[in-house]
Design an enzyme around this catalytic site. Structure first.
Site, PDB file in Angstrom:
ATOM      1  N   LYS A  62      -6.752  53.892 -21.309  1.00  0.00           N
ATOM      2  CA  LYS A  62      -7.801  53.559 -20.338  1.00  0.00           C
ATOM      3  C   LYS A  62      -9.025  54.463 -20.444  1.00  0.00           C
ATOM      4  CE  LYS A  62      -5.667  50.643 -16.957  1.00  0.00           C
ATOM      5  NZ  LYS A  62      -4.227  50.763 -17.307  1.00  0.00           N
ATOM      6  N   SER A  87      -4.403  53.912  -8.368  1.00  0.00           N
ATOM      7  CA  SER A  87      -3.395  54.956  -8.216  1.00  0.00           C
ATOM      8  C   SER A  87      -2.850  55.302  -9.594  1.00  0.00           C
ATOM      9  CB  SER A  87      -2.271  54.473  -7.304  1.00  0.00           C
ATOM     10  OG  SER A  87      -1.794  53.241  -7.765  1.00  0.00           O
ATOM     11  N   GLU A 213       4.734  41.462 -20.899  1.00  0.00           N
ATOM     12  CA  GLU A 213       4.652  41.853 -19.492  1.00  0.00           C
ATOM     13  C   GLU A 213       6.044  41.824 -18.871  1.00  0.00           C
ATOM     14  OE1 GLU A 213       2.111  39.182 -17.282  1.00  0.00           O
ATOM     15  OE2 GLU A 213       3.239  37.429 -17.924  1.00  0.00           O
ATOM     16  N   SER A 313       0.888  52.074 -24.958  1.00  0.00           N
ATOM     17  CA  SER A 313      -0.341  52.149 -24.164  1.00  0.00           C
ATOM     18  C   SER A 313      -0.492  53.435 -23.369  1.00  0.00           C
ATOM     19  CB  SER A 313      -0.428  50.941 -23.239  1.00  0.00           C
ATOM     20  OG  SER A 313       0.753  50.815 -22.473  1.00  0.00           O
TER      21      SER A 313
HETATM   22  C1  LIG Z   1      -3.399  49.779 -17.376  1.00  0.00           C
HETATM   23  C2  LIG Z   1      -2.251  49.894 -18.293  1.00  0.00           C
HETATM   24  C3  LIG Z   1      -1.722  48.763 -18.953  1.00  0.00           C
HETATM   25  C4  LIG Z   1      -2.253  47.370 -18.741  1.00  0.00           C
HETATM   26  O1  LIG Z   1      -3.592  47.245 -19.182  1.00  0.00           O
HETATM   27  P1  LIG Z   1      -4.501  46.021 -18.720  1.00  0.00           P
HETATM   28  O2  LIG Z   1      -5.813  46.232 -19.371  1.00  0.00           O
HETATM   29  O3  LIG Z   1      -4.581  46.085 -17.215  1.00  0.00           O
HETATM   30  O4  LIG Z   1      -3.803  44.775 -19.146  1.00  0.00           O
HETATM   31  C5  LIG Z   1      -0.676  48.955 -19.851  1.00  0.00           C
HETATM   32  N1  LIG Z   1      -0.152  50.178 -20.069  1.00  0.00           N
HETATM   33  C6  LIG Z   1      -0.625  51.291 -19.451  1.00  0.00           C
HETATM   34  C7  LIG Z   1       0.007  52.592 -19.748  1.00  0.00           C
HETATM   35  C8  LIG Z   1      -1.692  51.181 -18.544  1.00  0.00           C
HETATM   36  O5  LIG Z   1      -2.161  52.280 -17.924  1.00  0.00           O
END
Ligand SMILES: *Cc1c(COP(=O)(O)O)cnc(C)c1O
Length: 334
Positions: A62, A87, A213, A313
């Protein structure tokens, strides 16, 4: 939160916007490593490439979208500052992206957010405004602050600059390992997969893109299959980064055009992947970060002989929670 200045129809980012963002962000974000596992490749008959955004600054991808969105602010917007509510990982990402450029950031967070997250957000220089998640409406609080101070709201996923920024992780992956046959990406609000799909079209045009998901919150899958954005109640799952109630309009338009399918994953499969990453690859991965691998393992037979990208992610999970979760796991051929 609906942006009052949003155009009626989504203004979508293009593959070129992701490439431009990658160039811009190369000086600001970590070029995270891509790791492989010979033993996993032997077991599956595929070649896996893991893009390690758990090692990104702030512990999740992010930070990429936040940096890109902040970069595009006008001088007036920079002076008035940025506001968002979260959060999760978006809060720290905005806090650090703004802190690095001396832009004031206000983050509206629930008063029961983990102490470590509040501390990290403040540590990056942001002002934290607390609300009671059972009594207060965070959108009202945010709107009132914007009316008073004129900050710009940066949402976590439903925004062209956020999507383009998130796509730079996949762009780096293709740059490092070349073309792939399939890419597996976690889905919450859809910003990461939308950006990843745009990067894929630019750099590995024939690669299939799969979203992943939680099975208890498979709104993105149902949205893709029905052609309408499906809204759900907050899902019960350990994947807290994917507890969104619907995908964003901008991401959905790209998902519909570019994504092959979205797959559902159980919490138990996520726990087994957390154990795999920790034990075999020495990686600390948060539950949401395991969605991509869990989805890929679910369709393993179909992936034989192929080159598979997986986006890890994020890695933000406190150690007590991590150890509680992995102790519930079943060994993955250990
Ligand atoms: C926010 C997040 C996601 C999902 O990302 P989106 O862009 O909302 O689909 C997946 N993994 C982590 C670790 C995140 O922080």
């Amino acid at each position: 939160m609906p942006n009052p200045n949003a155009p009626a129809a989504p203004l979508l980012p293009s593959p070129d916007d992701v490439i431009a963002a990658a160039r811009l962000l190369s000086a600001l974000v970590h070029h995270t490593p891509t790791l492989t596992s010979r033993s996993l490749d032997e077991e599956t008959g595929a070649r896996f490439f893991f893009k390690c955004e758990n090692l990104q600054r702030t512990g999740a991808f992010k930070f990429r979208g936040a940096c890109n969105a902040v970069h595009h602010l006008t001088p007036g917007q920079r002076a008035a500052g940025v506001i968002t509510f979260s959060s999760g990982n978006h809060a720290q990402a905005i806090a650090l992206a703004c802190g690095m450029q001396d832009i004031p950031a206000t983050i509206v967070m629930p008063s029961d957010a983990p102490a470590g997250k509040l501390q990290a957000t403040r540590g990056y220089g942001a002002q934290v405004v607390l609300y009671d998640r059972y009594a207060d409406d965070r959108e009202h609080i945010t709107r009132a602050l914007m009316a008073q101070h004129g900050q710009t709201f940066i949402p976590p996923y439903d925004h062209p600059h956020i999507i383009a920024g998130q796509g730079t992780a996949a762009a780096e992956l293709f740059g490092d390992v070349g073309q792939l046959d399939a890419l597996f990406v976690p889905v919450g609000g859809g910003g990461l997969i939308a950006g990843s799909a745009l990067a894929t079209r630019a750099l590995s045009a024939d690669c299939r893109v799969y979203g992943a998901e939680p099975a208890t919150g498979d709104d993105a899958r149902r949205s893709l299959h029905t052609g309408q954005i499906v809204h759900i109640e907050p899902p019960r799952t350990i994947a807290d980064g994917a507890q969104t109630q619907h995908v964003g309009r901008h991401p959905f338009a790209i998902i519909q055009r570019e994504v092959t399918d979205i797959l559902a994953v159980t919490d138990q499969e996520l726990i087994d992947c957390m154990r795999f990453f920790a034990q075999r690859m020495k990686l600390l991965v948060e539950p949401t970060g395991c969605l991509g691998l869990a989805a890929a393992l679910g369709m393993q037979g179909a992936l034989r002989g192929q080159r598979i990208g997986v986006i890890i992610s994020g890695g933000n999970v406190d150690l007590e929670r991590f150890s509680a979760l992995v102790s519930q796991g079943t060994p993955l051929n250990e």
